[in-house]
Design a protein around this motif. Sequence first.
Motif, short mmCIF file in Angstrom:
data_model
loop_
_atom_site.label_atom_id
_atom_site.label_comp_id
_atom_site.label_asym_id
_atom_site.label_seq_id
_atom_site.Cartn_x
_atom_site.Cartn_y
_atom_site.Cartn_z
N GLU A 178 38.42 31.55 32.61
CA GLU A 178 38.95 31.83 33.94
C GLU A 178 40.37 31.33 34.14
O GLU A 178 41.19 32.00 34.77
CB GLU A 178 38.00 31.21 34.97
CG GLU A 178 38.25 31.65 36.38
CD GLU A 178 37.13 31.21 37.31
OE1 GLU A 178 37.15 31.67 38.46
OE2 GLU A 178 36.26 30.41 36.91
N GLU A 179 40.70 30.16 33.59
CA GLU A 179 42.03 29.59 33.82
C GLU A 179 43.14 30.38 33.13
O GLU A 179 44.31 30.22 33.46
CB GLU A 179 42.09 28.11 33.40
CG GLU A 179 41.84 27.86 31.94
CD GLU A 179 40.37 27.59 31.62
OE1 GLU A 179 40.11 27.20 30.47
OE2 GLU A 179 39.49 27.76 32.49
N SER A 228 46.20 35.33 38.72
CA SER A 228 45.68 35.64 40.06
C SER A 228 46.34 36.93 40.55
O SER A 228 47.41 37.31 40.06
CB SER A 228 45.99 34.50 41.02
OG SER A 228 47.38 34.46 41.29
N SER A 288 43.51 40.52 33.44
CA SER A 288 43.45 40.11 34.84
C SER A 288 42.90 41.23 35.72
O SER A 288 42.13 40.98 36.65
CB SER A 288 44.84 39.67 35.32
OG SER A 288 45.26 38.55 34.57
N LYS A 339 39.46 41.21 37.87
CA LYS A 339 39.51 41.53 39.31
C LYS A 339 38.45 42.57 39.66
O LYS A 339 37.75 42.44 40.65
CB LYS A 339 40.91 42.04 39.67
CG LYS A 339 41.08 42.40 41.14
CD LYS A 339 42.49 42.86 41.45
CE LYS A 339 42.62 44.30 41.05
NZ LYS A 339 43.88 44.91 41.45
N GLU A 368 47.96 37.31 43.20
CA GLU A 368 49.29 36.94 43.72
C GLU A 368 50.29 36.80 42.58
O GLU A 368 51.45 37.22 42.70
CB GLU A 368 49.21 35.62 44.50
CG GLU A 368 48.37 35.69 45.75
CD GLU A 368 46.86 35.62 45.48
OE1 GLU A 368 46.42 35.09 44.43
OE2 GLU A 368 46.11 36.12 46.34
N GLN A 369 49.87 36.20 41.46
CA GLN A 369 50.77 36.08 40.32
C GLN A 369 51.13 37.45 39.75
O GLN A 369 52.29 37.68 39.41
CB GLN A 369 50.13 35.21 39.23
CG GLN A 369 50.08 33.74 39.59
CD GLN A 369 49.29 32.93 38.59
OE1 GLN A 369 48.24 33.37 38.10
NE2 GLN A 369 49.77 31.73 38.29
N THR A 379 34.93 40.87 39.45
CA THR A 379 34.65 39.93 40.55
C THR A 379 34.63 40.63 41.90
O THR A 379 34.12 40.07 42.87
CB THR A 379 35.66 38.76 40.57
OG1 THR A 379 36.98 39.28 40.68
CG2 THR A 379 35.53 37.91 39.30
#
Length: 187
Positions: free
Chosen positions: A8-9, A13, A151, A155, A15-16, A158
Amino acid sequence: MDVEVMEEEWILSPEQVRSLLKSIHGNADSNRSVHPFMRTVAEQALLPREARVLRVSDVTLPEGDEGKLTARRNGKAREIPLQPQFVEFLREWISDAGLQENDLLFPSTRGKPLTAPDYKQIWEQAQEAVLPRDELYWWRLGEPITILRDSCLVKWLTAGISPVTVAEWAGKTPTWLALRYPHCARA
């Protein structure tokens, strides 16, 4: 099945991703195709090699409705749905760039498919400008562009989209997704 795990890390995100694309948009003067190319990789979860060879004829862009993108890899084609706002973005890009039906969707300045050197420096500059440089996240700088695909897939997973559907869109299997993104399988 040998699959590299993406914890996950490692995932960017939303936003990124938005900030990276904004930075790319501001720095892609040397090749106008770089921003739409990167945005397509980021929002449609394509591999760069798939996005580089897309043609205008590979996208269906109905007015005010969902469209579709047909990606090809290893002789297999798969369809990915396009949200109306992305349809509009691509329609504007095609019009502004003066592209025709059989043209590459993201041509280099030479009219050929984009190559890694065409976008790599802009991608690295965007990472330097946007990603944190603290002790915890220094290792994120230099991440390959495929992190945008990862990513996007996370997304979608999730957001509650079925792993079977996400696997179809990605050209993978649900098992591959579960092994690659174990934190999504736990959710």
